[in-house]
Design a protein around this motif. Structure first.
Motif, PDB file in Angstrom:
ATOM      1  N   ALA A   1       0.837  -1.211   0.000  1.00 35.52           N
ATOM      2  CA  ALA A   1       0.000   0.000   0.000  1.00 35.52           C
ATOM      3  C   ALA A   1       0.866   1.253   0.000  1.00 35.52           C
ATOM      4  CB  ALA A   1      -0.926  -0.016   1.214  1.00 35.52           C
ATOM      5  N   GLU A   2       1.907   1.254   0.809  1.00 34.24           N
ATOM      6  CA  GLU A   2       2.790   2.416   0.886  1.00 34.24           C
ATOM      7  C   GLU A   2       3.480   2.677  -0.448  1.00 34.24           C
ATOM      8  OE1 GLU A   2       6.206   4.200   3.907  1.00 34.24           O
ATOM      9  OE2 GLU A   2       5.790   2.045   3.878  1.00 34.24           O
ATOM     10  N   ALA A   3       3.968   1.623  -1.082  1.00 38.39           N
ATOM     11  CA  ALA A   3       4.650   1.784  -2.369  1.00 38.39           C
ATOM     12  C   ALA A   3       3.688   2.284  -3.443  1.00 38.39           C
ATOM     13  CB  ALA A   3       5.269   0.462  -2.793  1.00 38.39           C
ATOM     14  N   LEU A   4       2.473   1.788  -3.438  1.00 40.15           N
ATOM     15  CA  LEU A   4       1.495   2.171  -4.455  1.00 40.15           C
ATOM     16  C   LEU A   4       1.124   3.642  -4.367  1.00 40.15           C
ATOM     17  CD1 LEU A   4      -0.760  -0.999  -4.370  1.00 40.15           C
ATOM     18  CD2 LEU A   4       0.489  -0.160  -6.373  1.00 40.15           C
ATOM     19  N   PHE A   5       0.847   4.130  -3.141  1.00 41.95           N
ATOM     20  CA  PHE A   5       0.455   5.539  -3.068  1.00 41.95           C
ATOM     21  C   PHE A   5       1.636   6.447  -3.410  1.00 41.95           C
ATOM     22  CE2 PHE A   5       1.957   6.000   1.414  1.00 41.95           C
ATOM     23  CZ  PHE A   5       2.470   7.281   1.354  1.00 41.95           C
ATOM     24  N   LYS A   6       2.856   5.997  -3.124  1.00 44.02           N
ATOM     25  CA  LYS A   6       4.029   6.787  -3.503  1.00 44.02           C
ATOM     26  C   LYS A   6       4.197   6.851  -5.015  1.00 44.02           C
ATOM     27  CE  LYS A   6       6.759   6.220   0.720  1.00 44.02           C
ATOM     28  NZ  LYS A   6       7.983   5.631   1.324  1.00 44.02           N
ATOM     29  N   GLU A   7       3.626   5.867  -5.723  1.00 45.89           N
ATOM     30  CA  GLU A   7       3.664   5.871  -7.189  1.00 45.89           C
ATOM     31  C   GLU A   7       2.495   6.649  -7.786  1.00 45.89           C
ATOM     32  OE1 GLU A   7       5.857   4.692  -9.342  1.00 45.89           O
ATOM     33  OE2 GLU A   7       7.234   3.883  -7.832  1.00 45.89           O
ATOM     34  N   GLY A   8       1.651   7.205  -6.926  1.00 45.53           N
ATOM     35  CA  GLY A   8       0.544   8.017  -7.417  1.00 45.53           C
ATOM     36  C   GLY A   8      -0.766   7.288  -7.587  1.00 45.53           C
ATOM     37  N   ALA A   9      -0.837   6.047  -7.109  1.00 40.17           N
ATOM     38  CA  ALA A   9      -2.082   5.289  -7.201  1.00 40.17           C
ATOM     39  C   ALA A   9      -3.034   5.683  -6.077  1.00 40.17           C
ATOM     40  CB  ALA A   9      -1.792   3.795  -7.130  1.00 40.17           C
ATOM     41  N   HIS A  10      -4.327   5.452  -6.294  1.00 41.26           N
ATOM     42  CA  HIS A  10      -5.340   5.614  -5.255  1.00 41.26           C
ATOM     43  C   HIS A  10      -5.470   4.265  -4.552  1.00 41.26           C
ATOM     44  CE1 HIS A  10      -6.377   9.497  -6.940  1.00 41.26           C
ATOM     45  NE2 HIS A  10      -6.560   8.933  -8.129  1.00 41.26           N
ATOM     46  N   VAL A  11      -5.223   4.227  -3.260  1.00 39.93           N
ATOM     47  CA  VAL A  11      -5.101   2.956  -2.555  1.00 39.93           C
ATOM     48  C   VAL A  11      -6.151   2.820  -1.454  1.00 39.93           C
ATOM     49  CG1 VAL A  11      -3.562   1.441  -1.238  1.00 39.93           C
ATOM     50  CG2 VAL A  11      -2.612   2.981  -2.977  1.00 39.93           C
ATOM     51  N   SER A  12      -6.853   1.690  -1.492  1.00 36.90           N
ATOM     52  CA  SER A  12      -7.720   1.281  -0.390  1.00 36.90           C
ATOM     53  C   SER A  12      -7.140   0.004   0.201  1.00 36.90           C
ATOM     54  CB  SER A  12      -9.147   1.002  -0.872  1.00 36.90           C
ATOM     55  OG  SER A  12      -9.731   2.147  -1.442  1.00 36.90           O
ATOM     56  N   ILE A  13      -7.244  -0.135   1.513  1.00 44.92           N
ATOM     57  CA  ILE A  13      -6.840  -1.394   2.119  1.00 44.92           C
ATOM     58  C   ILE A  13      -8.029  -1.996   2.850  1.00 44.92           C
ATOM     59  CG2 ILE A  13      -4.451  -0.653   2.340  1.00 44.92           C
ATOM     60  CD1 ILE A  13      -4.869  -0.415   5.338  1.00 44.92           C
ATOM     61  N   PHE A  14      -8.088  -3.317   2.813  1.00 43.67           N
ATOM     62  CA  PHE A  14      -9.181  -4.066   3.442  1.00 43.67           C
ATOM     63  C   PHE A  14      -8.543  -5.016   4.438  1.00 43.67           C
ATOM     64  CE2 PHE A  14     -12.530  -7.056   4.061  1.00 43.67           C
ATOM     65  CZ  PHE A  14     -13.721  -6.443   3.685  1.00 43.67           C
ATOM     66  N   ASP A  15      -8.896  -4.882   5.711  1.00 45.38           N
ATOM     67  CA  ASP A  15      -8.230  -5.699   6.726  1.00 45.38           C
ATOM     68  C   ASP A  15      -9.168  -5.913   7.912  1.00 45.38           C
ATOM     69  OD1 ASP A  15      -6.261  -6.702   8.736  1.00 45.38           O
ATOM     70  OD2 ASP A  15      -4.821  -6.099   7.205  1.00 45.38           O
ATOM     71  N   VAL A  16      -9.153  -7.112   8.446  1.00 45.63           N
ATOM     72  CA  VAL A  16      -9.961  -7.436   9.614  1.00 45.63           C
ATOM     73  C   VAL A  16      -9.214  -7.148  10.912  1.00 45.63           C
ATOM     74  CG1 VAL A  16      -9.244  -9.849   9.841  1.00 45.63           C
ATOM     75  CG2 VAL A  16     -11.591  -9.187  10.494  1.00 45.63           C
ATOM     76  N   PHE A  17      -7.905  -6.867  10.803  1.00 44.36           N
ATOM     77  CA  PHE A  17      -7.035  -6.563  11.941  1.00 44.36           C
ATOM     78  C   PHE A  17      -6.954  -7.716  12.938  1.00 44.36           C
ATOM     79  CE2 PHE A  17      -7.778  -2.342  10.260  1.00 44.36           C
ATOM     80  CZ  PHE A  17      -6.514  -1.796  10.315  1.00 44.36           C
ATOM     81  N   ALA A  18      -6.876  -8.941  12.388  1.00 46.02           N
ATOM     82  CA  ALA A  18      -6.607 -10.100  13.237  1.00 46.02           C
ATOM     83  C   ALA A  18      -5.110 -10.186  13.514  1.00 46.02           C
ATOM     84  CB  ALA A  18      -7.096 -11.378  12.568  1.00 46.02           C
ATOM     85  N   SER A  19      -4.310 -10.058  12.471  1.00 40.02           N
ATOM     86  CA  SER A  19      -2.850 -10.005  12.630  1.00 40.02           C
ATOM     87  C   SER A  19      -2.279  -8.694  12.091  1.00 40.02           C
ATOM     88  CB  SER A  19      -2.185 -11.189  11.928  1.00 40.02           C
ATOM     89  OG  SER A  19      -2.525 -11.215  10.553  1.00 40.02           O
ATOM     90  N   GLY A  20      -3.031  -8.002  11.266  1.00 40.76           N
ATOM     91  CA  GLY A  20      -2.605  -6.686  10.799  1.00 40.76           C
ATOM     92  C   GLY A  20      -2.590  -5.699  11.945  1.00 40.76           C
ATOM     93  N   ARG A  21      -1.714  -4.707  11.854  1.00 39.22           N
ATOM     94  CA  ARG A  21      -1.524  -3.769  12.952  1.00 39.22           C
ATOM     95  C   ARG A  21      -1.759  -2.330  12.477  1.00 39.22           C
ATOM     96  NH1 ARG A  21       3.491  -3.303  13.807  1.00 39.22           N
ATOM     97  NH2 ARG A  21       3.321  -2.518  15.940  1.00 39.22           N
ATOM     98  N   PRO A  22      -2.566  -1.551  13.227  1.00 44.69           N
ATOM     99  CA  PRO A  22      -2.779  -0.144  12.856  1.00 44.69           C
ATOM    100  C   PRO A  22      -1.467   0.627  12.709  1.00 44.69           C
ATOM    101  CG  PRO A  22      -4.314  -0.791  14.587  1.00 44.69           C
ATOM    102  CD  PRO A  22      -3.348  -1.928  14.420  1.00 44.69           C
TER     103      PRO A  22
END
Length: 316
Positions: free
Chosen positions: A22-43
């Motif tokens: 996600a970080e790399a994509l927005f730095k390339e100028g893309a519009h980025v959405s992320i979808f996460d349940v935050f079971a292992s993902g961290r804010p």
């Protein structure tokens, strides 16, 4: 495809791999959405750039929510995966949930005519029959994790053939780097060094992997997405060099300036595989060329770990 201005959805976008993508994509100028349940993902993984992206919190089994999140999306990168399925004997409920969520995404991608990038794994190969392991290698997974990834690949192939799904399959190899809180061997050795403990190498340490620094993984994904020759193909994405466990332990010791010895356990050899991964197809077709050598990657990971030791205290 030109990344700038394109709309991406990264599933598992708050996790180790997804947040780097996600970080790399927005730095390339893309519009980025992320979808996460935050079971292992961290804010904390997305906090430095959370204002640059759209965050959707929810489960992939929620068909209505994923359908809404996918509206007008050009590319879906599927990095989400339940951590419990990586366990030796994962719960059946987790496998069923992963399959249901996966099929929800594919159905929505077909409807939106979005490109679907499957982050698969070299686990689909199982034990190596020859070296280096290329994309033509027999597919005989030895774990439930590998079997689930292979099933996802098969769904992609069938739905591409029968329903017009646009898809790219990437088999990634042993990724490590900052934000990695799953205790893989590089992380375990680095953690030992941080604590002033010795690391144990099983057998003689000739077994090994083609370790991949996370920025090279991201580079491989982006190379595939922008290529006009990648759709419908399968690519190995890995580092440039096979690394034995002994070489890994020695390199960790060197980059961390550890004075602790390397211990050899000749009684316990739990995994004798030598997974040397062939990336020549990705080099030729999508122009993927990994850049980060082991020493540099471990040094960057070690620096991050020293600032985030609390994440590992209960895991190693």
């Amino acid at each position: 495809m030109i990344l700038k201005g394109k709309k991406f959805l990264v599933t598992g976008g708050a996790g180790f791999l997804g947040s780097h993508l996600a970080e790399a994509l927005f730095k390339e100028g893309a519009h980025v959405s992320i979808f996460d349940v935050f079971a292992s993902g961290r804010p904390e993984n997305v906090k430095p750039f959370e204002e640059k992206i759209k965050l959707v919190q929810g489960d992939l089994t929620d068909k209505k929510l994923i359908s809404e999140a996918l509206q007008d999306i050009d590319v879906v990168i599927h990095a989400a995966f339940p951590m419990e399925i990586r366990m030796p004997n994962p719960p059946l409920a987790g496998v069923k949930s992963a399959a249901a969520g996966f099929l929800n995404i594919l159905e929505c991608c077909i409807k939106e005519k979005a490109l679907f990038v499957e982050i698969s794994s070299i686990a689909v190969y199982g034990n190596e029959k020859y070296q280096p392991v290329d994309e033509r290698h027999p597919l005989e997974p030895e774990t439930v994790y590998g079997a689930v990834k292979l099933a996802e690949e098969e769904f992609c192939r069938v739905m591409r053939k029968t329903q017009g799904l646009k898809t790219i399959i990437l088999r990634v190899a042993d990724i490590y780097g900052p934000r990695n809180t799953r205790v893989s061997v590089p992380i375990k050795f680095l953690h030992n060094a941080c604590l002033g403990k010795a690391s144990t190498v099983h057998g003689t340490g000739v077994q090994g992997r083609t370790f991949t620094y996370v920025s090279d993984f991201v580079k491989g994904v982006l190379c595939a997405v922008v290529s006009d020759k990648a759709e419908g193909e399968v690519f190995n994405i890995a580092g440039a060099k096979f690394i034995s466990m002994l070489e890994l332990a020695e390199t960790v010791k060197k980059v961390t300036a550890s004075h602790m010895p390397i211990i050899f356990d000749h009684e316990k050899v739990t995994d004798s595989r030598k997974l040397e991964i062939d990336i020549s197809k990705a080099r030729e077709i999508i122009k993927f060329d990994p850049e980060v050598d082991l020493s540099h990657g471990l040094r960057l990971t070690h620096k991050w770990m020293l600032k985030n030791m609390s994440l590992f205290l209960l895991k190693v």
